[in-house]
Design an enzyme around this catalytic site. Structure first.
Site, PDB file in Angstrom:
ATOM      1  N   ASP A  15       0.751  -1.224  -0.039  1.00  0.00           N
ATOM      2  CA  ASP A  15       0.041  -0.027   0.090  1.00  0.00           C
ATOM      3  C   ASP A  15       0.900   1.455  -0.018  1.00  0.00           C
ATOM      4  O   ASP A  15       0.669   2.047  -0.811  1.00  0.00           O
ATOM      5  CB  ASP A  15      -0.905   0.095   1.249  1.00  0.00           C
ATOM      6  CG  ASP A  15      -2.131  -1.101   1.358  1.00  0.00           C
ATOM      7  OD1 ASP A  15      -2.406  -1.450   0.190  1.00  0.00           O
ATOM      8  OD2 ASP A  15      -2.525  -1.385   2.423  1.00  0.00           O
ATOM      9  N   ARG A  95       0.899   3.657  17.341  1.00  0.00           N
ATOM     10  CA  ARG A  95       0.224   4.819  16.397  1.00  0.00           C
ATOM     11  C   ARG A  95       0.503   6.194  16.635  1.00  0.00           C
ATOM     12  O   ARG A  95       0.881   7.065  15.945  1.00  0.00           O
ATOM     13  CB  ARG A  95      -1.175   4.607  15.918  1.00  0.00           C
ATOM     14  CG  ARG A  95      -1.372   3.301  15.167  1.00  0.00           C
ATOM     15  CD  ARG A  95      -0.613   3.268  13.836  1.00  0.00           C
ATOM     16  NE  ARG A  95      -1.204   2.336  12.818  1.00  0.00           N
ATOM     17  CZ  ARG A  95      -0.311   1.008  12.515  1.00  0.00           C
ATOM     18  NH1 ARG A  95       0.710   1.032  13.346  1.00  0.00           N
ATOM     19  NH2 ARG A  95      -0.689   0.160  11.790  1.00  0.00           N
ATOM     20  N   ASP A 124      -6.912   2.545  12.766  1.00  0.00           N
ATOM     21  CA  ASP A 124      -5.390   3.218  12.685  1.00  0.00           C
ATOM     22  C   ASP A 124      -5.414   4.595  11.879  1.00  0.00           C
ATOM     23  O   ASP A 124      -4.867   5.394  12.432  1.00  0.00           O
ATOM     24  CB  ASP A 124      -4.523   2.432  11.899  1.00  0.00           C
ATOM     25  CG  ASP A 124      -3.916   1.320  12.614  1.00  0.00           C
ATOM     26  OD1 ASP A 124      -4.017   1.289  13.861  1.00  0.00           O
ATOM     27  OD2 ASP A 124      -3.706   0.235  12.103  1.00  0.00           O
ATOM     28  N   SER A 176      -2.898 -10.097   6.883  1.00  0.00           N
ATOM     29  CA  SER A 176      -2.355  -8.614   7.209  1.00  0.00           C
ATOM     30  C   SER A 176      -1.811  -8.672   8.289  1.00  0.00           C
ATOM     31  O   SER A 176      -2.444  -8.900   9.386  1.00  0.00           O
ATOM     32  CB  SER A 176      -3.495  -7.438   6.808  1.00  0.00           C
ATOM     33  OG  SER A 176      -3.234  -6.421   7.329  1.00  0.00           O
TER      34      SER A 176
HETATM   35  N1  ARG Z   1      -7.438  -4.335  15.418  1.00  0.00           N
HETATM   36  C1  ARG Z   1      -6.080  -3.831  16.253  1.00  0.00           C
HETATM   37  C2  ARG Z   1      -6.095  -2.415  16.611  1.00  0.00           C
HETATM   38  O1  ARG Z   1      -7.013  -1.594  16.010  1.00  0.00           O
HETATM   39  C3  ARG Z   1      -4.975  -4.210  15.231  1.00  0.00           C
HETATM   40  C4  ARG Z   1      -4.895  -3.426  13.808  1.00  0.00           C
HETATM   41  C5  ARG Z   1      -4.000  -3.757  13.082  1.00  0.00           C
HETATM   42  N2  ARG Z   1      -3.258  -2.807  12.107  1.00  0.00           N
HETATM   43  C6  ARG Z   1      -3.111  -3.037  10.838  1.00  0.00           C
HETATM   44  N3  ARG Z   1      -2.992  -2.310  10.161  1.00  0.00           N
HETATM   45  N4  ARG Z   1      -3.162  -4.359  10.448  1.00  0.00           N
HETATM   46  O2  ARG Z   1      -5.429  -2.161  17.213  1.00  0.00           O
END
Ligand code: ARG
Length: 404
Positions: A15, A95, A124, A176
């Site tokens: 991406d 993040r 995110d 992912s």
């Molecule tokens: N659901 C989890 C969270 O919001 C994991 C997110 C994983 N992010 C990703 N870009 N694969 O913290």
């Protein structure tokens, strides 16, 4: 007119690689890629070459591991922040620090905008954008994945191929994956079906508890004011301590999680996690608090833990409420100093011992032996008053009515 500058939060995955090229063409801009090292290992190899080959004008890679542990992870640990009771939030804690890195570089570079590679349905984007809005309030934020023309990974691959963008020809993983020192999140593929248990290849670092060694391992963790400072009696940096616990825990099958989770945008998602060190440290830390905190503080802290977890998950790390709640948490940690020993055995985490100079445990009061110093007769008066409202209620209403 000078070229525009766009700072891109860059991981080097498909991406963000496609995004670098796509942005430079669409905006005729200089692209500055920014990558924070939070301990995601393999993903960082050869990243500079890759970014430059993809068309970046400038590349930053910053080692944030120790800052991540000491300024972010330790706060979440002290707070006992586990989202919906279990998820230690590796991604959610990472993040805000990445948002800070991107905001700082964008401001220093005098950038026109920042871009991230989050989709429109995840958490995110929330964490990233609220972070940037707070730390660089005048910065324009763009999220190409929410608007661009590509409808699938295949279409992105095609674009990458046409534009000679180096995308790793690694064996096609259906998952992912987001990784940092505090844990790994695994999504997509068969995992999207909540009736299917995760196939073994979904797990990246942990041994299946069934295949873990027959010999258990023992770890001792020493805390000072709620922060782990020694592992097995040896002082080490946060990064070292977490890495070593991840290795030992993973070998013994500790820290696998399989959750249905409520996302910020209202979607329920199925998430598989591996977080050996986080699982061990949260358990040890709570165990020490149980020994040291008085009853009311412990109970109040349980409520605050939940509030802090929700704030972190919801992208509100840089908020006044988070700061205020952390002031409460820090006050509770004043005496959280001591040592916890745990046994790691085939996915199980078994407490062996807890001790502290600040322990409120009194054997004299707790014992059922002749040593007992508790005044049993005092309980008689206590219970006459403690039960009084309910006794009164029953007398007035009639016992039967109260019970049915
Ligand atoms: N659901 C989890 C969270 O919001 C994991 C997110 C994983 N992010 C990703 N870009 N694969 O913290």
């Amino acid at each position: 007119m000078p070229k525009q500058k766009i700072v891109v939060a860059y991981s080097g995955g498909l991406d963000t690689s496609v995004m670098v090229k796509w942005l430079s063409e669409k905006y005729d801009a200089d692209i500055i890629t920014v990558t924070g090292d939070l301990g995601q290992k393999a993903e960082l190899e050869g990243l500079r070459e890759k970014a430059m080959q993809t068309g970046a004008a400038k590349f930053y890679q910053v080692d944030l591991r120790e800052e991540f542990i000491t300024e972010y992870v330790w706060k979440a640990l002290k707070a006992g922040a586990l989202y919906e009771g279990t998820y230690p939030m590796a991604t959610a804690i990472g993040r805000p620090l990445l948002a800070k890195l991107v905001a700082d570089i964008a401001l220093a570079e005098g950038a026109d905008m920042v871009a991230h590679g989050c989709t429109g349905k995840g958490n995110d984007q929330v964490r990233f954008e609220v972070g940037i809005q707070t730390l660089a309030p005048h910065m324009k934020i763009i999220a190409p994945l929410r608007t661009w023309e590509f409808k699938s990974r295949e279409e992105e691959m095609e674009y990458a191929f046409e534009h000679k963008i180096p995308v790793k020809a690694k064996k096609d993983s259906p998952y992912s994956i987001d990784e940092n020192l505090w844990g790994i999140a695994i999504e997509c593929g068969i995992l999207e079906d909540p009736t299917m248990s995760p196939p073994e290849d979904a797990y990246q670092i942990t041994t299946n508890p069934k295949d873990a060694p027959d010999e258990s391992a023992f770890v001792s963790i020493t805390f000072e004011k709620g922060i782990p400072v020694k592992l097995n009696g040896v002082s080490m940096t946060g990064t070292e301590l977490v890495s070593e616990l991840n290795n030992t825990g993973a070998a013994h099958g500790i820290g696998r999680l399989d959750n249905i989770e409520n996302r910020v945008v209202g979607i329920k998602s199925r998430e598989v996690y591996e977080a050996p060190a986080a699982t061990i440290l949260h358990k040890a830390h709570t165990e020490l608090e149980k020994l040291i905190l008085d009853k009311d503080t412990f109970r109040a802290k349980q409520d605050i833990s939940n509030k802090v977890a929700n704030l972190i998950y919801d992208g509100l790390w840089f908020s006044p409420l988070f700061k205020s709640l952390m002031a409460f948490v820090d006050a509770t940690q004043e005496n959280i100093t001591g040592e916890v020993i745990l046994e790691l055995y085939k996915g199980n985490l078994i407490i062996q011992s807890r001790e502290s100079a600040y322990s409120l445990y009194s054997k004299e009061l707790a014992t059922y032996t002749i040593e007992d110093s508790f005044d049993h007769s005092a309980s008689e008066g206590f219970l006459k008053i403690y039960g009084l409202p309910y006794k009164t209620m029953s007398i007035i209403a009639g016992r039967k009515e109260v019970l049915v």
